[in-house]
Design an enzyme around this catalytic site. Sequence first.
Site, PDB file in Angstrom:
ATOM      1  N   SER A 115       0.769  -1.119   0.100  1.00 39.54           N
ATOM      2  CA  SER A 115      -0.135   0.100  -0.045  1.00 39.54           C
ATOM      3  C   SER A 115       0.803   1.193  -0.063  1.00 39.54           C
ATOM      4  CB  SER A 115      -1.055  -0.010   1.233  1.00 39.54           C
ATOM      5  OG  SER A 115      -1.409   1.113   1.556  1.00 39.54           O
ATOM      6  N   TYR A 158      -1.991  -1.255  10.861  1.00 43.73           N
ATOM      7  CA  TYR A 158      -2.328  -1.656   9.459  1.00 43.73           C
ATOM      8  C   TYR A 158      -1.183  -1.293   8.804  1.00 43.73           C
ATOM      9  CZ  TYR A 158      -3.726  -1.875   4.681  1.00 43.73           C
ATOM     10  OH  TYR A 158      -3.741  -1.955   3.151  1.00 43.73           O
ATOM     11  N   LYS A 190       2.056  -3.896   6.806  1.00 37.97           N
ATOM     12  CA  LYS A 190       2.537  -3.975   5.287  1.00 37.97           C
ATOM     13  C   LYS A 190       3.813  -3.743   5.469  1.00 37.97           C
ATOM     14  CE  LYS A 190      -1.492  -4.616   3.659  1.00 37.97           C
ATOM     15  NZ  LYS A 190      -1.807  -5.916   3.015  1.00 37.97           N
ATOM     16  N   PHE A 241     -13.411  16.362   4.676  1.00 41.76           N
ATOM     17  CA  PHE A 241     -12.196  16.580   5.974  1.00 41.76           C
ATOM     18  C   PHE A 241     -11.358  17.816   5.767  1.00 41.76           C
ATOM     19  CE2 PHE A 241     -13.380  11.774   6.892  1.00 41.76           C
ATOM     20  CZ  PHE A 241     -14.549  12.127   7.677  1.00 41.76           C
ATOM     21  N   ARG A 287      -5.316  12.549  -3.391  1.00 39.88           N
ATOM     22  CA  ARG A 287      -4.940  11.233  -3.598  1.00 39.88           C
ATOM     23  C   ARG A 287      -4.798  10.848  -4.932  1.00 39.88           C
ATOM     24  NH1 ARG A 287      -4.384  12.447   0.803  1.00 39.88           N
ATOM     25  NH2 ARG A 287      -5.159  11.500   2.848  1.00 39.88           N
ATOM     26  N   GLY A 336      -4.608  12.486  11.294  1.00 42.78           N
ATOM     27  CA  GLY A 336      -3.588  11.561  10.541  1.00 42.78           C
ATOM     28  C   GLY A 336      -3.666  11.455   9.047  1.00 42.78           C
ATOM     29  N   ASP A 337      -4.741  12.516   8.500  1.00 45.95           N
ATOM     30  CA  ASP A 337      -4.965  12.346   6.947  1.00 45.95           C
ATOM     31  C   ASP A 337      -3.456  13.014   6.339  1.00 45.95           C
ATOM     32  OD1 ASP A 337      -6.855  11.002   5.929  1.00 45.95           O
ATOM     33  OD2 ASP A 337      -8.207  12.959   6.070  1.00 45.95           O
TER      34      ASP A 337
HETATM   35  P1  NAD Z   1     -11.155  -6.838   0.990  1.00 47.58           P
HETATM   36  O1  NAD Z   1     -11.348  -6.877   2.429  1.00 47.58           O
HETATM   37  O2  NAD Z   1     -12.362  -6.731   0.171  1.00 47.58           O
HETATM   38  O3  NAD Z   1     -10.801  -8.390   0.713  1.00 47.58           O
HETATM   39  C1  NAD Z   1      -9.773  -9.083   1.497  1.00 47.58           C
HETATM   40  C2  NAD Z   1     -10.373 -10.658   1.256  1.00 47.58           C
HETATM   41  O4  NAD Z   1      -9.619 -11.456   2.066  1.00 47.58           O
HETATM   42  C3  NAD Z   1     -11.809 -10.764   2.003  1.00 47.58           C
HETATM   43  O5  NAD Z   1     -12.748 -11.477   0.901  1.00 47.58           O
HETATM   44  C4  NAD Z   1     -11.565 -11.658   3.335  1.00 47.58           C
HETATM   45  O6  NAD Z   1     -12.769 -12.293   3.333  1.00 47.58           O
HETATM   46  C5  NAD Z   1     -10.390 -12.463   3.040  1.00 47.58           C
HETATM   47  N1  NAD Z   1      -9.439 -12.433   4.255  1.00 47.58           N
HETATM   48  C6  NAD Z   1      -9.178 -11.689   5.084  1.00 47.58           C
HETATM   49  N2  NAD Z   1      -8.390 -12.262   5.943  1.00 47.58           N
HETATM   50  C7  NAD Z   1      -8.330 -13.460   5.678  1.00 47.58           C
HETATM   51  C8  NAD Z   1      -7.661 -14.725   6.115  1.00 47.58           C
HETATM   52  N3  NAD Z   1      -7.014 -14.681   7.283  1.00 47.58           N
HETATM   53  N4  NAD Z   1      -7.846 -15.956   5.481  1.00 47.58           N
HETATM   54  C9  NAD Z   1      -8.577 -16.202   4.390  1.00 47.58           C
HETATM   55  N5  NAD Z   1      -9.140 -14.969   3.648  1.00 47.58           N
HETATM   56  C10 NAD Z   1      -9.094 -13.826   4.486  1.00 47.58           C
HETATM   57  O7  NAD Z   1      -9.985  -6.039   0.979  1.00 47.58           O
HETATM   58  P2  NAD Z   1      -9.212  -5.379  -0.379  1.00 47.58           P
HETATM   59  O8  NAD Z   1      -9.535  -4.161  -0.648  1.00 47.58           O
HETATM   60  O9  NAD Z   1      -9.764  -6.317  -1.564  1.00 47.58           O
HETATM   61  O10 NAD Z   1      -7.717  -5.568  -0.209  1.00 47.58           O
HETATM   62  C11 NAD Z   1      -6.945  -6.494  -0.740  1.00 47.58           C
HETATM   63  C12 NAD Z   1      -5.653  -6.383  -0.250  1.00 47.58           C
HETATM   64  O11 NAD Z   1      -4.944  -5.067  -0.712  1.00 47.58           O
HETATM   65  C13 NAD Z   1      -5.499  -6.402   1.407  1.00 47.58           C
HETATM   66  O12 NAD Z   1      -4.070  -6.791   1.645  1.00 47.58           O
HETATM   67  C14 NAD Z   1      -5.336  -4.874   1.521  1.00 47.58           C
HETATM   68  O13 NAD Z   1      -4.485  -4.631   2.916  1.00 47.58           O
HETATM   69  C15 NAD Z   1      -4.564  -4.345   0.248  1.00 47.58           C
HETATM   70  N6  NAD Z   1      -4.893  -2.889  -0.042  1.00 47.58           N
HETATM   71  C16 NAD Z   1      -5.944  -2.534  -0.143  1.00 47.58           C
HETATM   72  C17 NAD Z   1      -6.409  -1.212  -0.314  1.00 47.58           C
HETATM   73  C18 NAD Z   1      -7.741  -0.569  -0.393  1.00 47.58           C
HETATM   74  O14 NAD Z   1      -8.036   0.519  -0.103  1.00 47.58           O
HETATM   75  N7  NAD Z   1      -8.510  -1.610  -0.684  1.00 47.58           N
HETATM   76  C19 NAD Z   1      -5.234  -0.503  -0.440  1.00 47.58           C
HETATM   77  C20 NAD Z   1      -4.035  -0.891  -0.664  1.00 47.58           C
HETATM   78  C21 NAD Z   1      -3.928  -2.023  -0.242  1.00 47.58           C
HETATM   79  C1  WQD Z   2      -9.365   9.700   0.618  1.00 48.34           C
HETATM   80  C2  WQD Z   2      -9.633  11.298   1.005  1.00 48.34           C
HETATM   81  C3  WQD Z   2      -9.889  12.153   3.203  1.00 48.34           C
HETATM   82  C4  WQD Z   2     -14.128  10.089   3.829  1.00 48.34           C
HETATM   83  C5  WQD Z   2      -6.647   4.748   2.907  1.00 48.34           C
HETATM   84  C6  WQD Z   2      -5.890   4.085   3.923  1.00 48.34           C
HETATM   85  C7  WQD Z   2      -4.701   3.595   2.982  1.00 48.34           C
HETATM   86  C8  WQD Z   2      -5.204   2.996   1.721  1.00 48.34           C
HETATM   87  C9  WQD Z   2      -6.149   3.478   1.052  1.00 48.34           C
HETATM   88  C10 WQD Z   2      -5.086   0.690   2.374  1.00 48.34           C
HETATM   89  C11 WQD Z   2      -8.937  11.977   2.266  1.00 48.34           C
HETATM   90  C12 WQD Z   2     -11.198  12.262   2.356  1.00 48.34           C
HETATM   91  C13 WQD Z   2     -12.772  10.649   3.109  1.00 48.34           C
HETATM   92  C14 WQD Z   2     -15.007  11.205   3.961  1.00 48.34           C
HETATM   93  C15 WQD Z   2     -13.508  12.779   3.212  1.00 48.34           C
HETATM   94  N1  WQD Z   2      -5.677   1.648   2.165  1.00 48.34           N
HETATM   95  N2  WQD Z   2     -12.343  11.841   3.097  1.00 48.34           N
HETATM   96  N3  WQD Z   2     -14.741  12.383   3.689  1.00 48.34           N
HETATM   97  O1  WQD Z   2      -7.271   7.923   3.888  1.00 48.34           O
HETATM   98  O2  WQD Z   2      -6.084   8.025   1.216  1.00 48.34           O
HETATM   99  O3  WQD Z   2      -6.436   6.125   2.303  1.00 48.34           O
HETATM  100  O4  WQD Z   2      -7.068   4.062   2.116  1.00 48.34           O
HETATM  101  O5  WQD Z   2      -3.963   0.167   2.250  1.00 48.34           O
HETATM  102  O6  WQD Z   2      -3.823   2.894   3.672  1.00 48.34           O
HETATM  103  O7  WQD Z   2      -5.492   4.924   4.814  1.00 48.34           O
HETATM  104  O8  WQD Z   2      -8.408   7.065   2.068  1.00 48.34           O
HETATM  105  O9  WQD Z   2     -10.732   7.029   1.112  1.00 48.34           O
HETATM  106  O10 WQD Z   2     -10.224   7.353   3.453  1.00 48.34           O
HETATM  107  O11 WQD Z   2      -9.807   9.173   2.134  1.00 48.34           O
HETATM  108  O12 WQD Z   2     -13.209  14.159   3.033  1.00 48.34           O
HETATM  109  O13 WQD Z   2     -16.002  10.655   4.726  1.00 48.34           O
HETATM  110  O14 WQD Z   2     -11.046  11.627   1.225  1.00 48.34           O
HETATM  111  O15 WQD Z   2      -9.643  12.880   4.162  1.00 48.34           O
HETATM  112  O16 WQD Z   2      -8.312  13.218   1.788  1.00 48.34           O
HETATM  113  P1  WQD Z   2      -6.871   7.359   2.536  1.00 48.34           P
HETATM  114  P2  WQD Z   2      -9.824   7.614   2.329  1.00 48.34           P
END
Ligand code: NAD
Ligand code: WQD
Length: 336
Positions: free
Chosen positions: A126, A151, A155, A219, A232, A296-297
């Site tokens: 991430s 979290y 990572k 926010f 973003r 934290g943003d």
């Molecule tokens: P998600 O929660 O939609 O998908 C994760 C899936 O993994 C779910 O189906 C859940 O049931 C399954 N799961 C969780 N823990 C498990 C375990 N211990 N064993 C088996 N299955 C398990 O999340 P996502 O948005 O698809 O994210 C996927 C990956 O990408 C994650 O590793 C997340 O940290 C990473 N990621 C997500 C974002 C985001 O904003 N969505 C951003 C950066 C990184």
């Molecule tokens: C986006 C922007 C908020 C909600 C998070 C995780 C990051 C990654 C991606 C996994 C920001 C603004 C949001 C609202 C708002 N995930 N906002 N009103 O914070 O960039 O990242 O998701 O790895 O680790 O921290 O994403 O979608 O929460 O926010 O104004 O109700 O929208 O302040 O600027 P973020 P977000």
Amino acid sequence: MSKTILVTGGLGYIGSHTVVELQAAGYDVVVIDNLNNSSQEVKTRIEEISGQSFELTVADVNDNAALEELFAKYNFEGVIHFAAHKAVGESVDYPVMYYQNNVSGLISLLGVMEKHAVSNLIFSSSCTVYGETKNPPVTEQTPIQKAESPYGTSKILCEEIITDYAKHKDFKSILLRYFNPVGAHPSSKIGELPLGVPNNLVPYITQTAAGIREQLTVFGDDYNTEDGTCIRDYIHVLDLAKAHVKALSYCDKMAERVDVFNVGTGNGNTVLEVIRAFETVNNLKLNYKIGPRRGGDIEKIFAETTKVNDVLGWTAQYDIKDMMQHAWAWQQGLGE
Ligand code: NAD
Ligand code: WQD
């Protein structure tokens, strides 16, 4: 003979779109998912889109016996590891749960991969690993910062474990640092399923437009950006899914044991630009107000994408309007 890929967390938001793209690219897919943040219905939806079936094991990646059974049955060409918890705020309240699921889950997987000599791993990292950055765009060389949340720590730890493991074993891994994945499959059959009140911007926007939430709070509008709201790099989930297919084929030819790629569009959008795009493309007015900053943003982050463009041959195809159109179409289909 087609190649078989294990996808952990393959019923989740990003995983489900990736399974569709893997099947379209000719891979056989096996999914392990414990349904912690997904449902079995997603399997049917994926199969409707691709016209192909796949095997699902409902189990935890920490369940060694379940993994063993799969690795004994299939000769996996590679593993894409999505399974993890992903809510930053929740991780602050339940850090151990995050270390256990995200870090132990990876260790459990690596143990079985080692035993069965499976050497290609694509890992979901991430942009959170970059923390607060002074001068975006961030490149893959931008230093990683101490994480603000368990979290983020999970990572960083996973990236370190993979990198260290690969030093000592015949092992190849690609770390994909996703920026902000949004949108849904254009068919509206799969998309994001946030539990409870969404923390992320786009599901909050679509739920507000649908009348599930009364009003979106932006926010903060006193950041040092064009319109004062945070910037973003929003990336369409289907573009992100396609990057995994590219990464898998690159794994075979890469010289390094571990390589890392930013996966974003390379463009930054402010919160207000996202709202405007949503309103314009869907011909809607969104009820929103400006509120205080969220703790934290980060003010501004977006990806430098030259490496992923040149080395993986991947470029994002969808723009912010496509993302907002598909996110809204998906939201409207929910509950049908
Ligand atoms: P998600 O929660 O939609 O998908 C994760 C899936 O993994 C779910 O189906 C859940 O049931 C399954 N799961 C969780 N823990 C498990 C375990 N211990 N064993 C088996 N299955 C398990 O999340 P996502 O948005 O698809 O994210 C996927 C990956 O990408 C994650 O590793 C997340 O940290 C990473 N990621 C997500 C974002 C985001 O904003 N969505 C951003 C950066 C990184
Ligand atoms: C986006 C922007 C908020 C909600 C998070 C995780 C990051 C990654 C991606 C996994 C920001 C603004 C949001 C609202 C708002 N995930 N906002 N009103 O914070 O960039 O990242 O998701 O790895 O680790 O921290 O994403 O979608 O929460 O926010 O104004 O109700 O929208 O302040 O600027 P973020 P977000």
